[in-house]
Design a protein around this motif. Structure first.
Motif, PDB file in Angstrom:
ATOM      1  N   UNK A   1      -7.539  -2.835  10.832  1.00  0.00           N
ATOM      2  CA  UNK A   1      -8.586  -3.507  11.602  1.00  0.00           C
ATOM      3  C   UNK A   1      -8.409  -5.017  11.489  1.00  0.00           C
ATOM      4  N   UNK A   2      -8.180  -5.503  10.276  1.00  0.00           N
ATOM      5  CA  UNK A   2      -8.071  -6.947  10.050  1.00  0.00           C
ATOM      6  C   UNK A   2      -6.830  -7.554  10.712  1.00  0.00           C
ATOM      7  N   UNK A   3      -5.740  -6.804  10.667  1.00  0.00           N
ATOM      8  CA  UNK A   3      -4.523  -7.316  11.304  1.00  0.00           C
ATOM      9  C   UNK A   3      -4.738  -7.471  12.807  1.00  0.00           C
ATOM     10  N   UNK A   4      -5.381  -6.489  13.407  1.00  0.00           N
ATOM     11  CA  UNK A   4      -5.635  -6.552  14.853  1.00  0.00           C
ATOM     12  C   UNK A   4      -6.567  -7.707  15.211  1.00  0.00           C
ATOM     13  N   UNK A   5      -7.514  -8.005  14.319  1.00  0.00           N
ATOM     14  CA  UNK A   5      -8.487  -9.058  14.633  1.00  0.00           C
ATOM     15  C   UNK A   5      -7.862 -10.455  14.623  1.00  0.00           C
ATOM     16  N   UNK A   6      -6.848 -10.638  13.790  1.00  0.00           N
ATOM     17  CA  UNK A   6      -6.114 -11.904  13.723  1.00  0.00           C
ATOM     18  C   UNK A   6      -7.048 -13.122  13.667  1.00  0.00           C
ATOM     19  N   UNK A   7      -7.902 -13.132  12.674  1.00  0.00           N
ATOM     20  CA  UNK A   7      -8.940 -14.168  12.568  1.00  0.00           C
ATOM     21  C   UNK A   7      -8.376 -15.572  12.375  1.00  0.00           C
ATOM     22  N   UNK A   8      -7.183 -15.661  11.778  1.00  0.00           N
ATOM     23  CA  UNK A   8      -6.622 -16.991  11.513  1.00  0.00           C
ATOM     24  C   UNK A   8      -6.351 -17.739  12.817  1.00  0.00           C
ATOM     25  N   UNK A   9      -5.779 -17.024  13.781  1.00  0.00           N
ATOM     26  CA  UNK A   9      -5.517 -17.655  15.077  1.00  0.00           C
ATOM     27  C   UNK A   9      -6.802 -17.853  15.868  1.00  0.00           C
TER      28      UNK A   9
ATOM     29  N   UNK B   1       0.821  -1.209   0.000  1.00  0.00           N
ATOM     30  CA  UNK B   1       0.000   0.000   0.000  1.00  0.00           C
ATOM     31  C   UNK B   1       0.859   1.265   0.000  1.00  0.00           C
ATOM     32  N   UNK B   2       2.075   1.131   0.547  1.00  0.00           N
ATOM     33  CA  UNK B   2       2.968   2.289   0.599  1.00  0.00           C
ATOM     34  C   UNK B   2       3.280   2.791  -0.810  1.00  0.00           C
ATOM     35  N   UNK B   3       3.189   1.871  -1.801  1.00  0.00           N
ATOM     36  CA  UNK B   3       3.492   2.265  -3.186  1.00  0.00           C
ATOM     37  C   UNK B   3       2.263   2.778  -3.941  1.00  0.00           C
ATOM     38  N   UNK B   4       1.089   2.705  -3.324  1.00  0.00           N
ATOM     39  CA  UNK B   4      -0.121   3.150  -4.035  1.00  0.00           C
ATOM     40  C   UNK B   4      -0.023   4.648  -4.331  1.00  0.00           C
ATOM     41  N   UNK B   5      -0.664   5.061  -5.412  1.00  0.00           N
ATOM     42  CA  UNK B   5      -0.532   6.446  -5.867  1.00  0.00           C
ATOM     43  C   UNK B   5      -1.439   7.421  -5.139  1.00  0.00           C
ATOM     44  N   UNK B   6      -2.593   6.902  -4.714  1.00  0.00           N
ATOM     45  CA  UNK B   6      -3.652   7.798  -4.288  1.00  0.00           C
ATOM     46  C   UNK B   6      -3.785   7.813  -2.762  1.00  0.00           C
ATOM     47  N   UNK B   7      -3.612   8.982  -2.148  1.00  0.00           N
ATOM     48  CA  UNK B   7      -3.685   9.099  -0.681  1.00  0.00           C
ATOM     49  C   UNK B   7      -5.049   8.673  -0.140  1.00  0.00           C
ATOM     50  N   UNK B   8      -6.103   8.960  -0.886  1.00  0.00           N
ATOM     51  CA  UNK B   8      -7.456   8.618  -0.429  1.00  0.00           C
ATOM     52  C   UNK B   8      -7.621   7.096  -0.373  1.00  0.00           C
ATOM     53  N   UNK B   9      -7.109   6.455  -1.400  1.00  0.00           N
ATOM     54  CA  UNK B   9      -7.144   4.988  -1.464  1.00  0.00           C
ATOM     55  C   UNK B   9      -6.329   4.415  -0.299  1.00  0.00           C
ATOM     56  N   UNK B  10      -5.176   5.024  -0.046  1.00  0.00           N
ATOM     57  CA  UNK B  10      -4.325   4.573   1.064  1.00  0.00           C
ATOM     58  C   UNK B  10      -5.057   4.693   2.391  1.00  0.00           C
ATOM     59  N   UNK B  11      -5.768   5.796   2.584  1.00  0.00           N
ATOM     60  CA  UNK B  11      -6.525   6.003   3.830  1.00  0.00           C
ATOM     61  C   UNK B  11      -7.525   4.890   4.052  1.00  0.00           C
ATOM     62  N   UNK B  12      -8.262   4.546   2.996  1.00  0.00           N
ATOM     63  CA  UNK B  12      -9.308   3.520   3.116  1.00  0.00           C
ATOM     64  C   UNK B  12      -8.692   2.167   3.423  1.00  0.00           C
ATOM     65  N   UNK B  13      -7.685   1.803   2.654  1.00  0.00           N
ATOM     66  CA  UNK B  13      -7.152   0.453   2.823  1.00  0.00           C
ATOM     67  C   UNK B  13      -6.250   0.314   4.045  1.00  0.00           C
ATOM     68  N   UNK B  14      -5.578   1.368   4.473  1.00  0.00           N
ATOM     69  CA  UNK B  14      -4.794   1.205   5.708  1.00  0.00           C
ATOM     70  C   UNK B  14      -5.755   1.062   6.890  1.00  0.00           C
ATOM     71  N   UNK B  15      -6.902   1.701   6.807  1.00  0.00           N
ATOM     72  CA  UNK B  15      -7.948   1.537   7.834  1.00  0.00           C
ATOM     73  C   UNK B  15      -8.426   0.081   7.867  1.00  0.00           C
ATOM     74  N   UNK B  16      -8.822  -0.456   6.717  1.00  0.00           N
ATOM     75  CA  UNK B  16      -9.373  -1.821   6.669  1.00  0.00           C
ATOM     76  C   UNK B  16      -8.310  -2.871   7.015  1.00  0.00           C
ATOM     77  N   UNK B  17      -7.108  -2.700   6.465  1.00  0.00           N
ATOM     78  CA  UNK B  17      -6.052  -3.679   6.748  1.00  0.00           C
ATOM     79  C   UNK B  17      -5.669  -3.636   8.228  1.00  0.00           C
TER      80      UNK B  17
END
Ligand code: ACO
Length: 214
Positions: A107-115, A89-105
């Motif tokens: 949340x998901x990393x913290x949830x750690x659903x696999x474990x 995501x650090x390489x993505x061009x669009x700051x708005x896109x980065x905002x959305x996906x860093x938010x979603x990613x």
């Protein structure tokens, strides 16, 4: 008519459908004004095409016009995916896109659903989109039902979606999904203290929703 799997010959039309109906209209995209209706978005298109390539997606086609009127883009999530996606995501061009996906990613990393659910792959509905002229007729519900069936047929134990829209939350609740995480958009603020996503009504929460499959 609900169709799956989706062959590559439909990918261009699906991207066009998303430009017209999803890129500008999904609640977070709309809140940050990611795209105007019909506009291209390089990063989102790549995200959509990679998901289509997992070969678990579903489309709805109008039987008279043969036009694609809705899609559920479903992908496989594996344990290291979110970490890698976050770095990319650090390489993505669009700051708005980065905002959305860093938010979603994030949340998901913290949830750690696999474990938490002891699984090594998750069936993820990443994009649910219905043509603006066909909304409110139960199409999204049908697309999600078919997606659930595909997940079951492919022996997934966990079905997940990051439901950003009040409407998808309602459909999923009615289908027996449970909410394992929710965050009020207004409470997610930037350094200036302002909410990052000023979503329009009735979209107030992000809900991460799951269904455990037998
Ligand atoms: N106003 C009020 N209620 C609505 C509306 C509306 N505009 N649209 C749908 N609903 C309600 C329906 O009444 C229904 O509730 P019910 O089951 O209690 O009757 C429920 O929401 C779902 O209705 P469907 O007809 O199955 O949904 P639809 O086919 O209209 O598609 C969708 C819903 C996909 C959210 C569509 O509005 C859309 O494409 N929006 C833009 C993209 C988007 O936000 N996608 C979801 C993001 S989350 C994700 O992708 C995982």
């Amino acid at each position: 008519k609900i169709k799956s799997p989706i062959s590559e010959e439909y990918f261009d039309e699906i991207i066009q459908h998303l430009r017209n109906n999803f890129f500008g209209d999904e609640p977070l995209n709309k809140a940050v004004k990611l795209c105007n209706e019909g506009e291209k978005h390089e990063d989102l298109e790549l995200h959509s095409l990679l998901t289509l390539k997992d070969n678990l997606s579903v489309m709805a086609v109008d039987q008279n016009t043969k036009k694609i009127i809705g899609v559920a883009l479903n992908g496989i999530q594996k344990p290291s995916d979110t970490k890698i996606a976050k770095e990319k995501l650090l390489q993505a061009n669009d700051e708005k896109y980065k905002n959305i996906f860093s938010f979603l990613y994030g949340v998901n990393q913290d949830l750690d659903l696999f474990n938490k659910y002891r699984v090594d792959r998750i069936f993820e509905c990443r994009i649910l989109s219905v043509d603006q002229n066909y909304r409110g007729q139960g199409l999204a519900k049908k697309l999600l039902e078919k997606s659930l069936k595909i997940a079951q047929d492919n022996n997934f134990k966990l079905f997940k979606q990051d439901a950003t829209s009040y409407y998808t939350q309602k459909i999923a609740e009615n289908m027996g999904f449970i909410t394992i995480f929710e965050l009020r958009y207004k409470a997610y603020r930037g350094e200036d203290g302002e909410p990052i996503f000023k979503t329009s009504e009735p979209h107030k929460f992000l809900k991460v929703m799951i269904k455990i499959l037998e």
